[in-house]
Design an enzyme around this catalytic site. Structure first.
Site, short mmCIF file in Angstrom:
data_model
loop_
_atom_site.label_atom_id
_atom_site.label_comp_id
_atom_site.label_asym_id
_atom_site.label_seq_id
_atom_site.Cartn_x
_atom_site.Cartn_y
_atom_site.Cartn_z
CB CYS A 38 -0.75 0.12 1.33
SG CYS A 38 -0.28 0.07 2.79
CG HIS B 10 -4.59 0.09 3.77
ND1 HIS B 10 -3.83 -1.03 3.12
CD2 HIS B 10 -5.31 0.37 2.86
CE1 HIS B 10 -4.22 -1.18 1.79
NE2 HIS B 10 -5.23 -0.04 1.84
CG HIS C 142 -6.54 0.42 -1.67
ND1 HIS C 142 -7.01 -0.36 -0.52
CD2 HIS C 142 -7.42 -0.20 -2.52
CE1 HIS C 142 -7.65 -1.36 -0.64
NE2 HIS C 142 -8.20 -1.26 -1.74
#
Length: 386
Positions: A301, A349, A361
């Site tokens: 990520c 994240h 993402h």
């Protein structure tokens, strides 16, 4: 009249403590869930299917938790790798410096050795005796005395230079030793975090592998329902953002009409760079998530967001924990395309906002870079890189 109803199987107690369950507890819950699902699959028509749904919910919860824990460990791995890389570069630089210092020390040693050899050949004679011995007239004595004085000064300089180079070389070697020890510690931490990630992912895969085809179908249905709910929330958020933008625009126009000198709202200062970052992220759609990866063929990520903004000329740190500090904090309702959205209380994240409640993402192992609603995970906060 006594009841002859068949007693229902007891459902295992819900797992609690997000991110803090042990592997032993997980194994027990997983076996209990799989056993219960098998019993339900063989149940007679008309039996209550609710226990199976509840067990699948627990399986999903545990898998999600394991992936979350793996992602947190991935960020720790990224941080350890960054430290190790920086320390390795520092060690290489110090070793180069040690080599240069050693060469200078050797040069000083050779010079000093040449003087020592010459003194040995002279037999250690006093200066006056040597001068008288090798001179033919008084003028020669004077000239040779002056020369020997100069040589004596050079010898002293050679000794001083040798001592200086010796001290500098020792100092550089000490720094290199400390940096090597630090590098070793960073590499050990890197190895530990790597094992943690791998263990979490192995555990999640094992749990999923134990599910039957029907159980996997139920799990997919649960995930689909969750995704639909996230899209509804994202649509509502996008509408709220449009209303907020319209309100600000109207207010600025009113301020302009009242003579304040304001004009229509301008785009964010980094809007062109944001467009570049988004264009890059879109070009990566479909590439696999790989923990610790920064491209070009795969990403995690924070590796994706770092690479996206790098194409726009802005260097972001490697981890989510550092990226969240690299810019201006913005509210969820004030998000603009290109902003970074961070998730979970541990900020493990991140996604790149592209507008209308959506982001690009790199989600998790087994998945690919894709578009998704920012509402599918709990939002920690957002940042506009600068």
């Amino acid at each position: 009249m006594a009841s002859h109803r068949k007693p229902r199987s007891r459902i295992p107690a819900p797992l609690t403590g997000h991110g803090r369950r042990t592997a032993v507890g997980f194994t027990t819950a997983a076996l209990a869930s799989v056993t219960l699902l098998s019993q339900t699959a063989n149940a007679a028509p008309g039996d209550d299917p609710k226990p199976a749904t509840q067990s699948i919910d627990k399986v999903k919860e545990k898998v999600d938790t394991l992936y979350h824990q793996a992602e947190s460990a991935t960020q720790r791995y990224n941080a350890a790798k960054e430290r190790a890389d920086q320390q390795r570069a520092k060690v290489d630089k110090l070793l180069d410096s040690v080599a240069r210092r050693t060469e200078k020390l050797n040069e000083a040693r050779r010079t000093l050795g040449a003087y020592a050899t010459a003194q040995y050949r002279d037999g250690g004679m006093a200066r006056s005796a040597a001068t008288l011995l090798f001179s033919n007239d008084p003028q020669d004595v004077f000239d040779q005395s002056h020369l020997i004085d100069r040589l004596t000064g050079r010898q002293k300089q050679a000794v001083d230079d040798f001592q200086k180079q010796q001290a500098s070389a020792a100092k550089e070697r000490g720094k290199a030793s400390e940096s090597l020890a630090s590098l070793t510690a960073s590499q050990k931490q890197l190895k530990t975090q790597k094992k943690t990630v791998q263990d979490k992912l192995t555990e999640a895969r094992r749990l999923l592998a134990n599910l039957t085809a029907k159980e996997k179908a139920r799990l997919a249905a649960i995930e689909k329902k969750k995704a639909e709910e996230a899209r509804r929330k994202a649509a509502a958020l996008a509408e709220k953002q449009r209303q907020e933008a319209a309100r600000k625009k109207q207010q600025e126009q009113q301020n302009g009409d009242s003579g304040s000198g304001s004009t229509a709202p301008s785009a964010p200062a980094n809007s062109s760079k944001a467009a570049q970052a988004i264009a890059f992220a879109k070009s990566q759609l479909g590439k696999p998530y790989v923990w610790g990866a920064t491209g070009p063929s795969s990403f995690d990520c924070s590796g994706l967001t770092q690479a996206a903004w790098k194409t726009a000329g802005i260097s972001l740190p490697r981890t989510t924990w550092d990226q969240v500090k690299a810019g201006t904090r913005v509210s969820t309702s004030g998000l603009q395309p290109g902003d970074l959205v961070f998730f979970y209380d541990d900020i493990s994240h991140v996604g790149l906002y592209i507008g209308d409640g959506m982001m690009i993402h790199a989600p998790k192992p087994g998945d690919v870079v894709k578009k998704a609603p920012i509402t599918e995970m709990p939002i920690y906060g957002s940042v506009r890189p600068a």
